[in-house]
Design a protein around this motif. Structure first.
Motif, PDB file in Angstrom:
ATOM      1  N   PRO A  62      41.183  58.243  35.259  1.00  0.00           N
ATOM      2  CA  PRO A  62      41.564  57.414  36.405  1.00  0.00           C
ATOM      3  C   PRO A  62      42.744  56.507  36.057  1.00  0.00           C
ATOM      4  O   PRO A  62      42.919  56.102  34.904  1.00  0.00           O
ATOM      5  N   VAL A  63      43.551  56.218  37.065  1.00  0.00           N
ATOM      6  CA  VAL A  63      44.742  55.399  36.877  1.00  0.00           C
ATOM      7  C   VAL A  63      44.692  54.199  37.824  1.00  0.00           C
ATOM      8  O   VAL A  63      44.428  54.357  39.023  1.00  0.00           O
ATOM      9  N   ALA A  64      44.950  53.022  37.276  1.00  0.00           N
ATOM     10  CA  ALA A  64      45.051  51.802  38.081  1.00  0.00           C
ATOM     11  C   ALA A  64      46.486  51.304  38.003  1.00  0.00           C
ATOM     12  O   ALA A  64      47.002  51.076  36.913  1.00  0.00           O
ATOM     13  N   SER A  65      47.137  51.152  39.162  1.00  0.00           N
ATOM     14  CA  SER A  65      48.523  50.678  39.201  1.00  0.00           C
ATOM     15  C   SER A  65      48.559  49.199  39.538  1.00  0.00           C
ATOM     16  O   SER A  65      47.906  48.748  40.490  1.00  0.00           O
ATOM     17  N   LEU A  66      49.325  48.445  38.748  1.00  0.00           N
ATOM     18  CA  LEU A  66      49.543  47.032  39.023  1.00  0.00           C
ATOM     19  C   LEU A  66      50.715  46.902  39.991  1.00  0.00           C
ATOM     20  O   LEU A  66      51.827  47.333  39.685  1.00  0.00           O
ATOM     21  N   VAL A  67      50.472  46.322  41.149  1.00  0.00           N
ATOM     22  CA  VAL A  67      51.549  46.062  42.090  1.00  0.00           C
ATOM     23  C   VAL A  67      51.500  44.592  42.479  1.00  0.00           C
ATOM     24  O   VAL A  67      50.477  43.920  42.314  1.00  0.00           O
ATOM     25  N   GLY A  68      52.603  44.091  43.007  1.00  0.00           N
ATOM     26  CA  GLY A  68      52.610  42.703  43.437  1.00  0.00           C
ATOM     27  C   GLY A  68      54.022  42.181  43.588  1.00  0.00           C
ATOM     28  O   GLY A  68      55.004  42.849  43.238  1.00  0.00           O
ATOM     29  N   TYR A  69      54.106  40.990  44.130  1.00  0.00           N
ATOM     30  CA  TYR A  69      55.399  40.332  44.294  1.00  0.00           C
ATOM     31  C   TYR A  69      55.981  40.046  42.919  1.00  0.00           C
ATOM     32  O   TYR A  69      55.255  39.836  41.943  1.00  0.00           O
ATOM     33  N   THR A  70      57.305  40.073  42.826  1.00  0.00           N
ATOM     34  CA  THR A  70      57.928  39.820  41.531  1.00  0.00           C
ATOM     35  C   THR A  70      57.522  38.457  40.974  1.00  0.00           C
ATOM     36  O   THR A  70      57.386  37.482  41.715  1.00  0.00           O
ATOM     37  N   ASN A  71      57.307  38.404  39.677  1.00  0.00           N
ATOM     38  CA  ASN A  71      56.930  37.183  38.952  1.00  0.00           C
ATOM     39  C   ASN A  71      55.509  36.720  39.271  1.00  0.00           C
ATOM     40  O   ASN A  71      55.185  35.549  39.077  1.00  0.00           O
TER      41      ASN A  71
END
Length: 379
Positions: free
Chosen positions: A189-198
């Motif tokens: 399984p793969v978990a991707s970290l996403v989010g606003y910069t900084n």
């Protein structure tokens, strides 16, 4: 320089958007000496009104300004008209600034290709302005045609380079497709970290995996994706992938150029949306990320909202922050309060990853064979 047209600016207030633009300029090693906003019904041929244009002329004269940065993408005509009206002072827009920051941050060959593609596609419609100096020569033999000829030559060279980069990136995509197919066969399984910069994605990756990724208090401090392995309390091996940060008004050219990278998030098992809970515009940042995830077709992807940097909150604010987060989390969405800096909340986050993987039917086992080949390192 910011402008609000028809009373609406975007996800962020115009003043907050300008503060973010100043952070981008600082990241690009520019010295910001001031900002200004104008409210108009609609953009003009020079983007702003005559009064504000006269004000900028005076600022340029008194403060010896060599560059004006505008908080929206300017059309080639607007940019050229502005530079002419401002006596040749350099004018760039938000898109050019973001691309400049990206060009500094890209460290892998793939990242550099993606940035170069976006830069060339941005430059192509603006080439005509590069040859306006030939117009000053006047008419007559020897002055009719060279400018146009040179423009067409440059356009042909840029188009040829764009095609070459796209071909190279298609090879990257094919390689990624094979890579993802092998990964699916291995059932990792793969978990991707996403989010606003900084927002702290790279710090979170380092905390959970010891990746040692460079972390700076600047926008887009990490551009190239990095993947590392973590083990959950129930013994699952999970690949955790850091991705490029999002930002409001993210240029279409950037999204298109980074398609190969963003496909990693599209193929992930789940998404960890990392949000800086201490930021004054946290709710707006969450909206921007949700909007971009929607554009990428990821709205239905299982996710956990990680409210990061809780260590920076005062005790009273920490207590209040555990109330329902209006505008930040969808109904029934899993939410974890954490600090990637201190490690607070990491056990809870890993437990929530386990619970979500169980919910979507990912089996628990002590080890996923062959996960090592899927660990990506920058460089």
């Amino acid at each position: 320089m910011g402008a609000v047209f028809g009373g609406r600016s975007g996800p962020l207030r115009a003043e907050d958007s300008l503060e973010e633009l100043a952070e981008l300029a600082h990241t690009a090693q520019a010295v910001v000496i001031g900002s200004t906003i104008q409210r108009l019904r609609a953009p003009t041929q020079v983007y702003i009104g005559k009064g504000k244009l006269d004000e900028l002329k005076e600022i340029a004269r008194v403060k010896k300004v060599d560059t004006f940065i505008f908080d929206d993408e300017l059309s080639p005509t607007q940019q050229r008209n502005l530079e002419n009206a401002l006596g040749g002072v350099k004018v760039i827009d938000r898109t050019a600034l973001i691309l400049d920051v990206f060009s500094q941050r890209a460290s892998t060959s793939e990242g550099r290709l993606q940035v170069e593609l976006a830069q060339h596609e941005y430059l192509l419609p603006r080439l005509a302005g590069q040859w306006t100096h030939l117009e000053r020569l006047g008419g007559g033999i020897g002055t009719r045609g060279p400018g146009e000829s040179q423009i067409e030559t440059d356009r042909r060279l840029v188009r040829t380079r764009i095609l070459k980069i796209k071909k190279d990136l298609d090879n990257v995509r094919r390689h990624r497709s094979l890579y993802r197919a092998r990964r699916k066969d291995s059932r990792v399984p793969v978990a991707s970290l996403v989010g606003y910069t900084n927002a702290g994605k790279s710090t979170l990756l380092n905390r959970l995996t010891g990746a040692g990724v460079s972390v700076e208090d600047k926008l887009f401090s990490t551009l190239d994706p990095v993947t590392r392995r973590i083990e959950t309390p129930q013994g699952r091996d999970v690949l955790l992938t850091d991705t490029v940060g999002f930002i409001q008004k993210l240029p279409t050219a950037v999204v298109a150029a980074f398609r190969a990278t963003l496909e990693e998030a599209q193929e992930s098992t789940l998404i960890l949306h990392v949000l800086d809970i201490t930021h004054a515009n946290a709710a707006e940042h969450a909206d921007v990320v949700e909007q971009i995830l929607g554009e990428l077709g990821l709205n239905d992807k299982p996710r956990i909202l990680v409210l990061n940097k809780i260590d920076l909150l005062e005790p009273l604010d920490r207590a209040d922050s555990h109330e329902p987060i209006q505008g930040m989390a969808a109904p029934n969405q899993r939410v974890v309060f954490a600090s990637a800096q201190t490690g607070e909340g990491m056990d809870r986050l890993l437990a929530e990853i386990d619970a979500l993987l169980s919910e979507i039917g990912v089996e628990s086992r002590s080890s996923a064979e062959g996960w090592e080949e899927f660990v990506r390192r920058p460089g």
